[in-house]
Design a protein around this motif. Structure first.
Motif, short mmCIF file in Angstrom:
data_model
loop_
_atom_site.label_atom_id
_atom_site.label_comp_id
_atom_site.label_asym_id
_atom_site.label_seq_id
_atom_site.Cartn_x
_atom_site.Cartn_y
_atom_site.Cartn_z
N MET A 1 0.91 -0.88 -0.24
CA MET A 1 0.12 -0.07 -0.30
C MET A 1 1.04 1.40 0.43
SD MET A 1 -3.07 -0.23 2.27
CE MET A 1 -3.85 -1.09 2.29
N GLU A 2 0.35 2.18 -0.52
CA GLU A 2 1.33 3.49 -0.74
C GLU A 2 -0.29 4.61 -1.02
OE1 GLU A 2 3.21 4.64 -3.82
OE2 GLU A 2 2.21 3.31 -5.45
N ALA A 3 0.48 6.03 -0.36
CA ALA A 3 -0.92 6.77 -0.22
C ALA A 3 -0.54 7.13 -1.69
CB ALA A 3 0.33 8.14 0.59
#
Length: 61
Positions: free
Chosen positions: A1-3
């Motif tokens: 996951m990443e922003a």
């Protein structure tokens, strides 16, 4: 996951506007070093645009 960041704009549902949005998303993805970008067109169609490694290399050269 990443922003992630979301940009939202309004436009008429035309083929020209859809093509422009795809180009903008591709260029933004190249500048951000992304592998793909997601866009929702004016007709609410959702697309994932794959950014080829070659495109990224050419843009950075």
């Amino acid at each position: 996951m990443e922003a992630g960041l979301t940009y939202q704009t309004g436009m008429e549902d035309t083929a020209e506007n859809a093509a422009t949005l795809r180009r903008i998303a591709t260029q933004a993805g190249i500048m951000a070093g992304q592998l793909a970008m997601a866009v929702t067109l004016a007709n609410r169609a959702f697309e994932v645009i794959t950014i080829a490694e070659e495109e990224s290399r050419n843009a950075q050269a």
